[in-house]
Design an enzyme around this catalytic site. Structure first.
Site, PDB file in Angstrom:
ATOM      1  CG  ASP A  95      78.139  27.138  71.186  1.00 30.31           C
ATOM      2  OD1 ASP A  95      78.976  28.041  71.330  1.00 30.31           O
ATOM      3  OD2 ASP A  95      76.941  27.351  70.935  1.00 30.31           O
ATOM      4  CG  HIS A 108      86.801  29.633  71.049  1.00 33.34           C
ATOM      5  ND1 HIS A 108      86.048  28.702  70.398  1.00 33.34           N
ATOM      6  CD2 HIS A 108      87.569  30.222  70.112  1.00 33.34           C
ATOM      7  CE1 HIS A 108      86.355  28.738  69.121  1.00 33.34           C
ATOM      8  NE2 HIS A 108      87.260  29.646  68.912  1.00 33.34           N
TER       9      HIS A 108
END
Ligand code: GDP
Length: 424
Positions: free
Chosen positions: A12, A40
């Site tokens: 992340d 994503h």
């Protein structure tokens, strides 16, 4: 020329955005590991998307997107994801799937759920996407490669053989319904029909592409600290998250990877269980979580609130080293503008000794953060496009981090949008 974009932290880090940007100049984008277990987030002219299995190059018409052999290939998921893009006006992506990629079986997903249930409070915090059972089977040599879908006789025989053992576990350990092998065979034939137009000898394709001087981007999922060897084992993922594995998971020579861009986040966040030395709690964490990322720090796949912490220079330096980073993209810096003071973890105290080296998990569990506090800049930095125009304290923060991790910070991301980036 081959580049890799990978995570220096726990995932992340905002790799999606950087990949999307680099995708602009890439002829080919390859996913080389992992599956649909992480996401994503990409914001572009088509809207906001969470990609899980597709490479981030899917938004460019000039880009070929490849699912490499190292990926856990969930076939129906892949095509649902394609559809979710085309439904929103994104042109049909040019997609290739390695004939050596292995297939996420419906029972892998079930086994993942059953095992988490069995472990109860001691679970790994799996996303239940089947990743661990998938890779276990791959290395136990009972996985199914895409190529195997095309030989019906041996496929049938293998299904019988593999399910015999699976069914014993389902019956006696999990007390769950057994696998119907005929149904499974039919499912796999459906998978074959879906994937058929895209199947490719990817390593041969990439070999030619490299010879022709094409720009190739290897796209990593998660981050260095989730690597099964070098991460916070056992709270890791089941495939290597390191750029080095990009060579294997795509099928290219290791020396072809010329640039390795590690995305590092300007603060820390993690999902799932595991050691997290610079973690913060309570209101301080809530505030950062609320302001973090784009609309808060919640998992792209699971929606789970992410755990928050201050920038960890020990973990990030290690993460960059294990990635072999040649440059760093420092992301989500804009979020920190509200802080008067920014603690940066510059050492770990383990048994009374301060170290700057990232230890193995047993020692890590005892590590306490050693912080240096830097002054905040108390200013909105979104919209700034030149490094010199950043507030002085913001530049000092970046340069302090750069010195600690020892790798040049070549990009600073100051907003979720594709163009919100400052090159140095
Ligand atoms: P990935 O798995 O590494 O691609 O990370 P994610 O995309 O899941 O998480 C990053 C989150 O931060 C997403 O919501 C992005 O839109 C957002 N993001 C990326 N870069 C920036 C940035 O520079 N500033 C802000 N505010 N958000 C960002």
């Amino acid at each position: 020329m081959v580049k890799a974009i990978v995570g220096a932290n726990w995932g992340d880090e905002g790799k999606g955005k950087i990949t999307d940007m680099l995708g602009q100049e890439s002829d080919i984008v390859v996913r080389f590991q992992g599956g649909s277990n992480a996401g994503h987030t990409i914001i572009n002219k088509y809207g906001k998307f969470a990609l899980h299995l597709l490479p981030s190059g899917v938004f460019y018409e000039h880009t070929t997107c490849i699912i490499g052999n190292g990926v856990a290939l969930n076939i129906p998921y892949l095509f649902e994801e394609v559809k979710s893009l085309t439904d929103r006006g994104v042109p049909e992506p040019k997609l290739l799937v390695s004939d050596r990629a292995q297939i996420m079986m419906p029972y892998h997903i079930l086994f993942d759920q059953y095992e988490e249930e069995r472990l109860g409070g001691k679970s790994f915090g799996s996303t239940k996407s089947g990743i661990a059972p998938f890779y276990s089977d791959k290395y136990a040599k009972i996985g199914f490669q895409v190529s195997e879908l095309f030989d019906e006789e041996s496929l049938k025989e293998k299904i019988e053989r593999v399910c015999e053992a699976k069914n014993v576990i389902l019956e006696h350990m999990y007390h769950k319904p057994l696998i119907n092998t005929e149904e499974l065979y039919n499912t796999l034939i459906e998978y074959r029909e879906m994937v058929k137009p895209y199947v490719c000898d990817v390593s041969a394709y990439l070999y030619e592409a490299i010879k022709e001087g094409k720009n190739i981007l290897l796209e990593g999922q998660l981050g260095a600290l989730k690597d099964p060897d070098f991460g916070i084992y056992p709270m890791v993922t089941s495939s290597s998250t390191l750029a080095a594995y990009g060579a294997i998971g795509a099928g290219i020579a290791p020396y072809e990877i010329k640039e390795i861009i590690a995305a590092a986040k300007a603060y820390s966040s993690a999902v799932g269980a595991g050691e997290f030395v610079s973690e913060i709690f309570g209101e301080e964490a809530d505030e950062l979580r609320k302001r973090g990322g784009d609309g808060g720090e919640f998992g792209a796949t699971t929606g789970r609130p992410r755990r928050m912490g201050w920038f960890d220079a020990v973990a990030t330096r290690y993460g960059c080293r294990m990635q072999g980073a040649t440059q760093v993209a420092l992301t989500v810096l804009d979020v920190l503008g509200y802080l008067k003071e920014l603690p940066v973890c510059v050492g770990y105290e383990v048994d009374g000794v301060v170290t700057k080296d990232f230890p193995t998990t047993v020692k890590l569990a005892k590590a306490k953060p050693v912080y240096v506090k830097l002054p905040g800049w108390n200013q909105e930095i979104r919209g700034i496009t030149k490094y010199e125009e950043l507030p002085e304290n913001c530049r000092k923060y970046i340069e302090f981090i750069e010195k600690e991790i020892g790798i040049p910070v070549t990009m600073v991301s100051n907003g979720p949008g594709r163009d919100e980036i400052i090159y140095r």
